[in-house]
Design a protein around this motif. Structure first.
Motif, PDB file in Angstrom:
ATOM      1  N   SER A 161       0.841  -1.202   0.000  1.00 42.14           N
ATOM      2  CA  SER A 161       0.000   0.000   0.000  1.00 42.14           C
ATOM      3  C   SER A 161       0.878   1.254   0.000  1.00 42.14           C
ATOM      4  O   SER A 161       1.826   1.352   0.781  1.00 42.14           O
ATOM      5  N   TYR A 201     -13.766   0.968  -7.385  1.00 42.81           N
ATOM      6  CA  TYR A 201     -14.139  -0.336  -6.823  1.00 42.81           C
ATOM      7  C   TYR A 201     -15.652  -0.496  -6.947  1.00 42.81           C
ATOM      8  O   TYR A 201     -16.382   0.480  -7.115  1.00 42.81           O
ATOM      9  N   TYR A 229     -11.314  -8.237  -0.594  1.00 44.30           N
ATOM     10  CA  TYR A 229     -11.137  -7.689  -1.937  1.00 44.30           C
ATOM     11  C   TYR A 229     -11.258  -8.858  -2.904  1.00 44.30           C
ATOM     12  O   TYR A 229     -10.793  -9.957  -2.601  1.00 44.30           O
TER      13      TYR A 229
HETATM   14  N1  LIG Z   1      -6.578  -9.959  -3.887  1.00 49.27           N
HETATM   15  C1  LIG Z   1      -7.027  -8.769  -4.234  1.00 49.27           C
HETATM   16  N2  LIG Z   1      -6.425  -7.659  -3.781  1.00 49.27           N
HETATM   17  C2  LIG Z   1      -6.914  -6.463  -4.183  1.00 49.27           C
HETATM   18  C3  LIG Z   1      -8.013  -6.333  -5.049  1.00 49.27           C
HETATM   19  N3  LIG Z   1      -8.263  -5.019  -5.245  1.00 49.27           N
HETATM   20  C4  LIG Z   1      -7.334  -4.366  -4.559  1.00 49.27           C
HETATM   21  N4  LIG Z   1      -6.516  -5.217  -3.911  1.00 49.27           N
HETATM   22  C5  LIG Z   1      -5.349  -4.926  -3.074  1.00 49.27           C
HETATM   23  O1  LIG Z   1      -5.793  -4.516  -1.797  1.00 49.27           O
HETATM   24  C6  LIG Z   1      -4.821  -3.685  -1.226  1.00 49.27           C
HETATM   25  C7  LIG Z   1      -5.488  -2.462  -0.627  1.00 49.27           C
HETATM   26  O2  LIG Z   1      -6.060  -1.687  -1.632  1.00 49.27           O
HETATM   27  P1  LIG Z   1      -6.659  -0.264  -1.296  1.00 49.27           P
HETATM   28  O3  LIG Z   1      -7.578  -0.383  -0.144  1.00 49.27           O
HETATM   29  O4  LIG Z   1      -7.233   0.312  -2.550  1.00 49.27           O
HETATM   30  O5  LIG Z   1      -5.408   0.545  -0.769  1.00 49.27           O
HETATM   31  P2  LIG Z   1      -4.068   1.053  -1.466  1.00 49.27           P
HETATM   32  O6  LIG Z   1      -3.335  -0.121  -2.008  1.00 49.27           O
HETATM   33  O7  LIG Z   1      -3.368   1.682  -0.341  1.00 49.27           O
HETATM   34  O8  LIG Z   1      -4.448   2.021  -2.537  1.00 49.27           O
HETATM   35  C8  LIG Z   1      -3.826  -3.374  -2.339  1.00 49.27           C
HETATM   36  O9  LIG Z   1      -2.699  -4.199  -2.153  1.00 49.27           O
HETATM   37  C9  LIG Z   1      -4.533  -3.770  -3.593  1.00 49.27           C
HETATM   38  O10 LIG Z   1      -3.631  -4.207  -4.597  1.00 49.27           O
HETATM   39  C10 LIG Z   1      -8.626  -7.547  -5.526  1.00 49.27           C
HETATM   40  O11 LIG Z   1      -9.585  -7.569  -6.277  1.00 49.27           O
HETATM   41  N5  LIG Z   1      -8.103  -8.710  -5.074  1.00 49.27           N
END
Ligand SMILES: Nc1nc2c(ncn2[C@@H]2O[C@H](COP(=O)(O)OP(=O)(O)O)[C@@H](O)[C@H]2O)c(=O)[nH]1
Ligand SMILES: Nc1ncnc2c1ncn2[C@@H]1O[C@H](COP(=O)(O)OP(=O)(O)O)[C@@H](O)[C@H]1O
Length: 413
Positions: A161, A201, A229
């Motif tokens: 992140s 999302y 996620y």
């Molecule tokens: N396994 C999985 N991870 C996801 C998905 N979408 C987002 N992530 C991961 O979740 C984590 C958190 O994402 P987010 O809450 O948007 O926070 P950010 O990475 O700080 O921008 C990141 O490592 C993303 O790559 C998904 O569909 N599946």
């Protein structure tokens, strides 16, 4: 797999469908006394039967376009109809359909549908179906939509992140809007101020997402920083259907699941120049609470460790100077010096199948016999559906199909 279709004058595996009003090739009603009990077929219903091993698969749909196709299986060892767990998005709005068995899947041609919605596969004994049958402990079939042509390999981007995944992906999408499309994930975390539902999302209730996971909607899912996620099959496929290359921003667990799936992809891990810089970026972004920042930083070390040591990733990219990192990303995607931002290969050929057609299998070829009636003549077309280089399949689309017109004939009526 054996095909059991032993009625007289009926060649195994050659023609396993009928449409109400046409001469039936194989009557389900003849299987045993009353095996159709419970199907409640009414006028205006189209059904086909396909026998795979000792099981008979019946697909039933309404020919008025109001019903989707449903599936029942007759299992002679139980002597009864089984209603399978049906995975994947099923075809809708059918004006009749025809089927033919192709290896371990039933090819379904929907009548009166648009060219991009007329070929479907009902997988009855593929690797994925066998896995799911074992996992769920029930009879399973899985729908997969057939697509003409191929799509470029998706790109999976992972990293801790705050490392800059979103920033680099936005730059790529801005410079090459017709080339790349983003896989919009589902998440149970709350939206940030600037985030839009359906764009950044699909923000989803936990109970809803858990149910959808059970129903096989997701290609992969993981619990990350305390939230769920997941990448839905549809999220990846709509991008590919639009002729674009799909970018997935997912964590390392998700990348591992995708690597194990049938989706062939390129895997890139983004690394920060240091943990201090990562913390600075996370804090400067100002989208998380202190508690959330600390949780993300705690998880970062393990993610970086896994990203570097596992065999998942094809490339590791250090995101130090943003402009230089972006240039390196473009280079590894083969985009250096790309002038026209339109990579689309020639549009795949599309064929409008007429309502009146029958389908059969000849050796490893699918032959569609089409009849179109005009005011003073009737045309017959023989079309070959090339299924020799199928790719993908459930969960997801079946790609690599192609049509060839192999003969046509006009007759005065
Ligand atoms: N396994 C999985 N991870 C996801 C998905 N979408 C987002 N992530 C991961 O979740 C984590 C958190 O994402 P987010 O809450 O948007 O926070 P950010 O990475 O700080 O921008 C990141 O490592 C993303 O790559 C998904 O569909 N599946
Ligand atoms: N190479 C870089 N140098 C400095 N800041 C960066 C760099 N890449 C991204 N950032 C900034 O770091 C923060 C986190 O980036 P973001 O793309 O949201 O990360 P992620 O999607 O990996 O969580 C953002 O404020 C972004 O502007």
């Amino acid at each position: 797999m054996t095909i059991v279709c032993e009625r007289s004058g009926f060649k195994p595996g050659l023609y396993t469908n009928f449409y109400m009003g046409e001469a039936p090739a194989f009557l389900v009603d003849d299987l045993q006394d009353g095996p159709l009990n419970g199907l409640e077929l009414t006028n205006g219903t189209c059904k086909t039967t396909t026998t795979v091993g000792d099981k008979t698969y019946v697909t039933v749909g309404a020919d008025d376009g109001t019903l989707s196709i449903d599936v029942q299986i007759f299992d002679p060892s139980l002597g009864e109809w089984v209603y399978p767990t049906v995975l994947g998005t099923k075809p809708l709005s059918c004006k009749g359909h025809s089927t033919v068995l192709f290896e371990n899947r039933i090819l379904v041609l929907k009548k009166g549908s648009k060219p991009d919605d007329q070929i479907w596969f009902l997988e009855v004994d593929t690797e994925y179906v066998r896995q799911q049958r074992k996992k769920l402990g029930t009879e399973v079939v899985a729908w997969s939509k057939g697509v003409i042509g191929n799509a470029e390999k998706p790109i999976v981007i992972s990293g801790p992140s705050g490392v800059g995944k979103g920033t680099l992906i936005s730059m790529l999408m801005k410079e090459f809007p017709s080339m790349f499309g983003f896989s919009v994930s589902h998440t149970t975390r709350a939206p940030r101020d600037m985030e839009k539902n359906g764009v950044h999302y699909h923000f989803t209730e936990k109970s809803v997402m858990e149910k959808e996971i059970k129903n096989g909607k997701f290609l992969e899912f993981a619990s990350v920083h305390g939230n769920l996620y997941g990448t839905s099959v549809e999220a990846v496929e709509v991008v590919a259907d639009a002729g674009k290359r799909c970018i997935l921003d997912i964590d390392v667990q998700g990348a591992r699941s995708v690597k194990a799936s049938s989706l062939e992809a390129i895997f890139i891990f983004i690394c920060p120049p240091s943990m201090e810089e990562l913390e600075k970026r996370l804090r400067d972004r100002g989208t998380e609470t202190e508690e959330q920042i600390l949780k993300r930083l705690r998880n970062a070390s393990a993610e970086i460790e896994q990203g570097k040591s596992s065999n998942i990733f094809d490339f590791t990219l250090y995101n130090d100077n943003l402009e230089e990192s972006y240039e390196r990303l473009k280079k590894l995607l083969g985009l250096n010096g790309f002038v026209t931002a339109s990579p689309k290969s020639a549009a795949p050929r599309e064929i409008n199948l007429p309502m009146d057609h029958s389908v059969s299998k000849l050796d490893d070829k699918i032959i569609i016999n089409c009849i179109s009636s005009g005011p003073d003549k009737e045309s017959k077309n023989l079309i070959m559906l090339d299924v020799s280089s199928l790719k993908g399949g459930a969960p997801g689309r079946t790609r690599g199909l192609d049509f060839h017109v192999i003969g046509s004939m006009d007759q005065l009526s």
